[in-house]
Motif scaffolding. Structure first.
Motif, mmCIF file in Angstrom:
data_model
loop_
_atom_site.group_PDB
_atom_site.id
_atom_site.type_symbol
_atom_site.label_atom_id
_atom_site.label_comp_id
_atom_site.label_asym_id
_atom_site.label_seq_id
_atom_site.Cartn_x
_atom_site.Cartn_y
_atom_site.Cartn_z
ATOM 1 N N GLY A 10 104.637 21.864 -109.096
ATOM 2 C CA GLY A 10 104.428 20.730 -110.011
ATOM 3 C C GLY A 10 105.768 20.090 -110.313
ATOM 4 O O GLY A 10 106.189 19.978 -111.454
ATOM 5 N N THR A 11 106.427 19.626 -109.249
ATOM 6 C CA THR A 11 107.846 19.255 -109.367
ATOM 7 C C THR A 11 108.082 17.933 -110.082
ATOM 8 O O THR A 11 109.140 17.706 -110.657
ATOM 9 C CB THR A 11 108.500 19.281 -107.964
ATOM 10 O OG1 THR A 11 109.910 19.338 -108.101
ATOM 11 C CG2 THR A 11 108.122 18.064 -107.122
ATOM 12 N N PHE A 43 106.921 12.493 -114.174
ATOM 13 C CA PHE A 43 107.219 13.323 -115.346
ATOM 14 C C PHE A 43 108.450 14.170 -115.048
ATOM 15 O O PHE A 43 108.574 14.741 -113.978
ATOM 16 C CB PHE A 43 106.025 14.249 -115.608
ATOM 17 C CG PHE A 43 106.116 15.021 -116.896
ATOM 18 C CD1 PHE A 43 105.334 14.676 -117.991
ATOM 19 C CD2 PHE A 43 106.983 16.100 -117.026
ATOM 20 C CE1 PHE A 43 105.415 15.390 -119.176
ATOM 21 C CE2 PHE A 43 107.071 16.818 -118.203
ATOM 22 C CZ PHE A 43 106.275 16.462 -119.278
ATOM 23 N N GLY A 44 109.338 14.264 -116.064
ATOM 24 C CA GLY A 44 110.477 15.162 -115.893
ATOM 25 C C GLY A 44 111.816 14.480 -116.091
ATOM 26 O O GLY A 44 112.696 14.565 -115.243
ATOM 27 N N THR A 76 110.186 20.788 -120.134
ATOM 28 C CA THR A 76 111.192 20.622 -119.077
ATOM 29 C C THR A 76 112.506 21.249 -119.528
ATOM 30 O O THR A 76 113.164 21.971 -118.768
ATOM 31 C CB THR A 76 111.422 19.118 -118.782
ATOM 32 O OG1 THR A 76 110.167 18.482 -118.579
ATOM 33 C CG2 THR A 76 112.308 18.922 -117.567
ATOM 34 N N ASP A 113 104.182 19.197 -105.208
ATOM 35 C CA ASP A 113 103.397 18.450 -106.198
ATOM 36 C C ASP A 113 102.158 17.896 -105.513
ATOM 37 O O ASP A 113 102.231 17.441 -104.362
ATOM 38 C CB ASP A 113 104.226 17.309 -106.798
ATOM 39 C CG ASP A 113 103.700 16.893 -108.172
ATOM 40 O OD1 ASP A 113 104.408 17.103 -109.166
ATOM 41 O OD2 ASP A 113 102.562 16.370 -108.243
ATOM 42 N N ASN A 157 105.886 24.116 -114.343
ATOM 43 C CA ASN A 157 105.571 23.440 -115.599
ATOM 44 C C ASN A 157 104.246 22.722 -115.388
ATOM 45 O O ASN A 157 104.221 21.557 -114.965
ATOM 46 C CB ASN A 157 106.703 22.451 -115.949
ATOM 47 C CG ASN A 157 106.459 21.744 -117.273
ATOM 48 O OD1 ASN A 157 105.439 21.968 -117.924
ATOM 49 N ND2 ASN A 157 107.386 20.894 -117.677
ATOM 50 N N SER A 200 100.468 22.396 -103.051
ATOM 51 C CA SER A 200 100.441 23.333 -104.168
ATOM 52 C C SER A 200 100.267 24.727 -103.614
ATOM 53 O O SER A 200 100.231 24.929 -102.404
ATOM 54 C CB SER A 200 99.296 22.993 -105.118
ATOM 55 O OG SER A 200 99.368 23.815 -106.267
HETATM 56 N N1 SAM Z 1 108.443 19.896 -113.106
HETATM 57 C C1 SAM Z 1 108.556 18.692 -113.906
HETATM 58 C C2 SAM Z 1 109.094 19.046 -115.289
HETATM 59 O O1 SAM Z 1 109.204 20.249 -115.577
HETATM 60 O O2 SAM Z 1 109.404 18.142 -116.064
HETATM 61 C C3 SAM Z 1 107.224 17.956 -113.999
HETATM 62 C C4 SAM Z 1 106.135 18.743 -114.696
HETATM 63 S S1 SAM Z 1 104.681 17.756 -114.997
HETATM 64 C C5 SAM Z 1 104.216 18.399 -116.564
HETATM 65 C C6 SAM Z 1 103.446 18.507 -113.979
HETATM 66 C C7 SAM Z 1 103.453 18.044 -112.531
HETATM 67 O O3 SAM Z 1 102.551 18.923 -111.836
HETATM 68 C C8 SAM Z 1 102.946 16.651 -112.272
HETATM 69 O O4 SAM Z 1 103.864 15.948 -111.460
HETATM 70 C C9 SAM Z 1 101.612 16.850 -111.555
HETATM 71 O O5 SAM Z 1 101.353 15.869 -110.567
HETATM 72 C C10 SAM Z 1 101.789 18.209 -110.909
HETATM 73 N N2 SAM Z 1 100.578 19.003 -110.685
HETATM 74 C C11 SAM Z 1 99.431 19.031 -111.397
HETATM 75 N N3 SAM Z 1 98.577 19.933 -110.896
HETATM 76 C C12 SAM Z 1 99.211 20.514 -109.847
HETATM 77 C C13 SAM Z 1 98.869 21.535 -108.915
HETATM 78 N N4 SAM Z 1 97.684 22.161 -108.957
HETATM 79 N N5 SAM Z 1 99.767 21.880 -107.977
HETATM 80 C C14 SAM Z 1 100.961 21.260 -107.903
HETATM 81 N N6 SAM Z 1 101.334 20.275 -108.730
HETATM 82 C C15 SAM Z 1 100.482 19.922 -109.698
#
Ligand code: SAM
Length: 264
Positions: free
Chosen positions: A133-134, A104-105, A112, A155, A201, A184
């Motif tokens: 959540g990169t 995602f992203g 984003t 992530d 995000n 995380s």
């Molecule tokens: N940062 C990018 C953007 O803004 O487009 C991607 C955002 S995407 C909506 C959320 C991301 O957060 C996913 O890659 C997911 O795997 C990760 N994620 C979900 N729960 C998380 C957590 N508790 N800690 C870290 N990452 C997490």
């Protein structure tokens, strides 16, 4: 591509599936109340399966069609583009190249785009940024391109790490300026590292759970940028920020999505 459309499903036509294979079908698929049987050439069919229809379908290259629809995304001082649109980035804009793929992203989601805009509105020179959540790495890479001294992207999905690392390379961000790791906040294995800026995000319920970790990971006065929040869940995030002592809360909406900024 020659396809025989037979009314019914694998379940209702179970007794007839062998007849399709025997007639030379190279593959069977069930879609919207139809069995689609793929053939190289038109075949003589048994009466039991003669109620279908032959179709000569144009082969669709979905990937190429999807790629053709992608447009550059303007986000403050940054323009997010796939590699083949790099030449469309306007003068004075910072190009952020993201290969659309598994993570995602790509910049095409409102959350984003709003997060890159919020980063773009800050003076990141010499700052250390944490992106929770990169995904594709888009926000950490944006921060590095906007002058951050260092950006860390975390992530929980290990598949994102090589993708984000490759995207940083495509953008020419040296490994010393950006780092991606599986993990995380709040998992118990955190370092005590404190950042100047934190962007995440994710989604409202997770922001609520992590708000205390955000406060601990940010230096006093450091900007917090949160998105992935549906308008209906904004109150939950606001309450969490109040609880953890964040101030200067601002809210930006785009359709059903919200971006919140605050200071630690
Ligand atoms: N940062 C990018 C953007 O803004 O487009 C991607 C955002 S995407 C909506 C959320 C991301 O957060 C996913 O890659 C997911 O795997 C990760 N994620 C979900 N729960 C998380 C957590 N508790 N800690 C870290 N990452 C997490």
């Amino acid at each position: 591509m020659l396809v025989y459309h037979l009314p019914g499903t694998f379940e209702t036509r179970e007794a007839h599936l062998d007849l399709l294979w025997e007639a030379g079908a190279t593959g069977l698929e069930e879609r919207a109340g139809l069995i689609r049987a793929y053939f190289d050439t038109r075949a003589e069919l048994d009466d039991d399966i003669a109620d279908g229809e032959w179709r000569d379908e144009v082969e669709q290259d979905w990937q190429a069609q999807f790629k053709a629809t992608l447009r550059p995304v303007l986000a403050g001082r940054v323009t997010i583009v796939p590699p083949w649109l790099r030449h469309e980035v306007g003068a004075g804009q910072t190009a952020l190249v993201i290969e659309p793929g598994m993570a995602f992203g790509t910049g095409h989601h409102a959350t984003t785009r709003m997060a890159v805009e919020a980063l773009s509105a800050l003076d990141l020179g010499g700052r250390r940024v944490l992106d929770v959540g990169t995904g594709s790495g888009v926000l950490a890479i944006a921060a590095a391109l906007l002058g951050a001294e260092h950006a860390t992207g975390l992530d929980i999905d290990p598949l994102t790490i090589p993708i984000a690392t490759e995207n940083a390379e495509i953008n020419g961000v040296p490994p010393g300026r950006v780092a991606f790791a599986e993990g995380s906040l709040g998992l118990g294995d955190d370092t005590d590292e404190v950042y100047d800026v934190l962007v995440a995000n994710l989604y409202a319920e997770l922001h609520d759970l992590l708000a205390g970790e955000y406060a601990a990971a940010l230096r006093p006065g450091g900007p917090l940028i949160l998105t992935g929040i549906l308008t209906g869940k904004l109150a939950l995030v606001r309450a969490a920020l109040d609880r953890e002592g964040f101030g200067d809360v601002t809210v930006r909406e785009d359709g059903e999505w919200v971006l919140v900024t605050a200071t630690a």
